[in-house]
Every structure is written in structure tokens, then in C-alpha cells.
Design a protein around this motif. Structure first.
Motif, PDB file in Angstrom:
ATOM      1  N   THR A   4       0.756  -1.301   0.032  1.00 51.95           N
ATOM      2  CA  THR A   4       0.045   0.058  -0.052  1.00 51.95           C
ATOM      3  C   THR A   4       0.815   1.310   0.076  1.00 51.95           C
ATOM      4  OG1 THR A   4      -1.629  -1.387   1.170  1.00 51.95           O
ATOM      5  CG2 THR A   4      -1.849   1.397   1.238  1.00 51.95           C
ATOM      6  N   LEU A   8       0.778   4.125  -3.190  1.00 49.02           N
ATOM      7  CA  LEU A   8       0.273   5.160  -2.752  1.00 49.02           C
ATOM      8  C   LEU A   8       1.515   6.199  -2.955  1.00 49.02           C
ATOM      9  CD1 LEU A   8      -1.898   5.201   0.500  1.00 49.02           C
ATOM     10  CD2 LEU A   8      -2.584   5.798  -1.682  1.00 49.02           C
ATOM     11  N   LEU A  11       1.233   6.858  -6.832  1.00 51.83           N
ATOM     12  CA  LEU A  11       0.045   7.426  -7.467  1.00 51.83           C
ATOM     13  C   LEU A  11       0.290   8.946  -6.885  1.00 51.83           C
ATOM     14  CD1 LEU A  11      -2.919   5.155  -6.278  1.00 51.83           C
ATOM     15  CD2 LEU A  11      -1.993   5.761  -8.354  1.00 51.83           C
ATOM     16  N   ALA A  15       0.582  12.145  -9.203  1.00 51.86           N
ATOM     17  CA  ALA A  15      -0.400  13.258  -8.910  1.00 51.86           C
ATOM     18  C   ALA A  15       0.326  14.593  -8.676  1.00 51.86           C
ATOM     19  CB  ALA A  15      -1.229  13.093  -7.618  1.00 51.86           C
ATOM     20  N   GLN A  49      -7.212  14.672  -4.851  1.00 55.21           N
ATOM     21  CA  GLN A  49      -6.888  13.607  -5.539  1.00 55.21           C
ATOM     22  C   GLN A  49      -5.839  12.775  -4.549  1.00 55.21           C
ATOM     23  OE1 GLN A  49      -4.342  14.627  -8.845  1.00 55.21           O
ATOM     24  NE2 GLN A  49      -4.737  12.485  -9.841  1.00 55.21           N
ATOM     25  N   LEU A  50      -5.221  13.253  -3.655  1.00 60.30           N
ATOM     26  CA  LEU A  50      -4.438  12.609  -2.628  1.00 60.30           C
ATOM     27  C   LEU A  50      -5.435  12.037  -1.648  1.00 60.30           C
ATOM     28  CD1 LEU A  50      -1.462  14.989  -1.811  1.00 60.30           C
ATOM     29  CD2 LEU A  50      -1.697  12.929  -3.742  1.00 60.30           C
ATOM     30  N   TYR A  53      -7.372   8.893  -3.393  1.00 62.42           N
ATOM     31  CA  TYR A  53      -6.472   7.804  -3.488  1.00 62.42           C
ATOM     32  C   TYR A  53      -5.941   7.194  -2.073  1.00 62.42           C
ATOM     33  CZ  TYR A  53      -4.624   9.190  -8.108  1.00 62.42           C
ATOM     34  OH  TYR A  53      -4.662   9.551  -9.370  1.00 62.42           O
ATOM     35  N   THR A  54      -5.993   7.717  -1.147  1.00 68.57           N
ATOM     36  CA  THR A  54      -5.846   7.210   0.179  1.00 68.57           C
ATOM     37  C   THR A  54      -7.019   6.367   0.818  1.00 68.57           C
ATOM     38  OG1 THR A  54      -4.313   9.047   0.918  1.00 68.57           O
ATOM     39  CG2 THR A  54      -5.258   7.523   2.626  1.00 68.57           C
ATOM     40  N   TYR A  56      -9.408   5.224  -1.503  1.00 67.69           N
ATOM     41  CA  TYR A  56      -9.423   4.099  -2.168  1.00 67.69           C
ATOM     42  C   TYR A  56      -8.831   3.029  -1.714  1.00 67.69           C
ATOM     43  CZ  TYR A  56      -9.149   0.862  -6.067  1.00 67.69           C
ATOM     44  OH  TYR A  56      -9.026  -0.096  -6.790  1.00 67.69           O
ATOM     45  N   ARG A  57      -7.432   3.110  -1.393  1.00 62.26           N
ATOM     46  CA  ARG A  57      -6.513   2.075  -0.816  1.00 62.26           C
ATOM     47  C   ARG A  57      -6.823   1.680   0.302  1.00 62.26           C
ATOM     48  NH1 ARG A  57      -4.307  -0.714  -4.163  1.00 62.26           N
ATOM     49  NH2 ARG A  57      -2.850  -1.591  -2.415  1.00 62.26           N
ATOM     50  N   SER A 110     -15.556   9.059   1.331  1.00 64.13           N
ATOM     51  CA  SER A 110     -14.899   9.427   0.225  1.00 64.13           C
ATOM     52  C   SER A 110     -15.682  10.343  -0.656  1.00 64.13           C
ATOM     53  CB  SER A 110     -14.545   8.181  -0.720  1.00 64.13           C
ATOM     54  OG  SER A 110     -13.870   8.460  -1.952  1.00 64.13           O
TER      55      SER A 110
END
Length: 120
Positions: A4, A8, A11, A15, A49-50, A53-54, A56-57, A110
Motif C-alpha cells: 500500500t 500510494l 500515485l 499526482a 486527489q490525494l 487515492y488514500t 480508495y486504498r 470518500s
């Protein structure tokens, strides 16, 4: 955790690499330091966006923990496997409900974060 962190990191790097440099550069040219340029010039544009992504993971890790636990790695998946193998339907339903609540909570968080930062 290592997987992870690696995903991250990649990603986040992509970004940050794809954000426009002009706002941070303007802050630097007007006398701001590197940290101020990053915090006030780069970060506000890439922050949603960060966060996405966080989250989502995190959701992905919850799902994978249940699958890995089911095949013997421990955690919620193992609890579900044991409950199902011992025909303890009430306990199995509770574990399934806990997994569902965790995934829905992350999804709701989210959605709220995206709506707040995209709209606001």
C-alpha cells in the motif's frame, strides 16, 4: 502495508508531478519559501486527489483483508471462515455486517470529501 505504501507513493508522485507549477512558482517569486510554495501553491490543487487515492486504498485493504483472512491470514476473514465452518450464522452475519459497514463508511467518507473539495 509495504504494498500500500508503494502504491500510494507512486500515485502521489504522479499526482504531484502532473500539477501545474505556476501557483507554487508565483509564491516562490514573491518571496515565499519552498514549504510555503508547496503548502499554498501545490497542495490545494492536488489535495482532493490525494485524499481520494488514500481512501480508495483503505477500502481496497479492507476488502483484501477479508479475502486473505478467509484463506488463513487472520483478521475479519478468518473470523468469518471460522464462524461459517462452525455453522454460527449469527456471528458470521455480524462479521459480514462489520465488513459492510467498514466499506460503506469509507465509501461515504470518500463521497463526502470529493463533494466538499470539488464543490467548495
Amino acid at each position: 502495508a509495504l504494498h500500500t505504501a508503494g502504491v500510494l507513493g507512486r500515485l502521489f508522485a504522479e499526482a504531484l508531478e502532473n500539477t501545474p507549477r505556476e501557483p507554487a512558482e508565483a509564491i516562490r517569486l514573491s518571496g515565499g519559501g519552498r514549504i510555503n510554495a508547496f503548502c499554498y501553491g501545490t497542495l490545494p490543487g492536488v489535495w482532493p486527489q490525494l485524499v481520494a487515492y488514500t481512501l480508495y486504498r483503505w477500502e481496497n485493504n479492507i476488502r483484501m483483508a477479508s479475502v486473505l483472512g478467509f484463506v488463513g491470514a487472520g483478521g475479519l476473514g478468518q473470523m468469518l471462515y471460522v464462524s461459517l465452518s462452525l455453522f454460527q450464522e449469527a456471528q458470521a452475519a455480524t462479521v459480514i455486517l462489520a465488513m459492510l459497514v467498514l466499506v460503506l463508511a469509507v465509501d461515504g467518507l470518500s463521497g463526502w470529501a470529493r463533494q466538499r473539495w470539488v464543490s467548495g
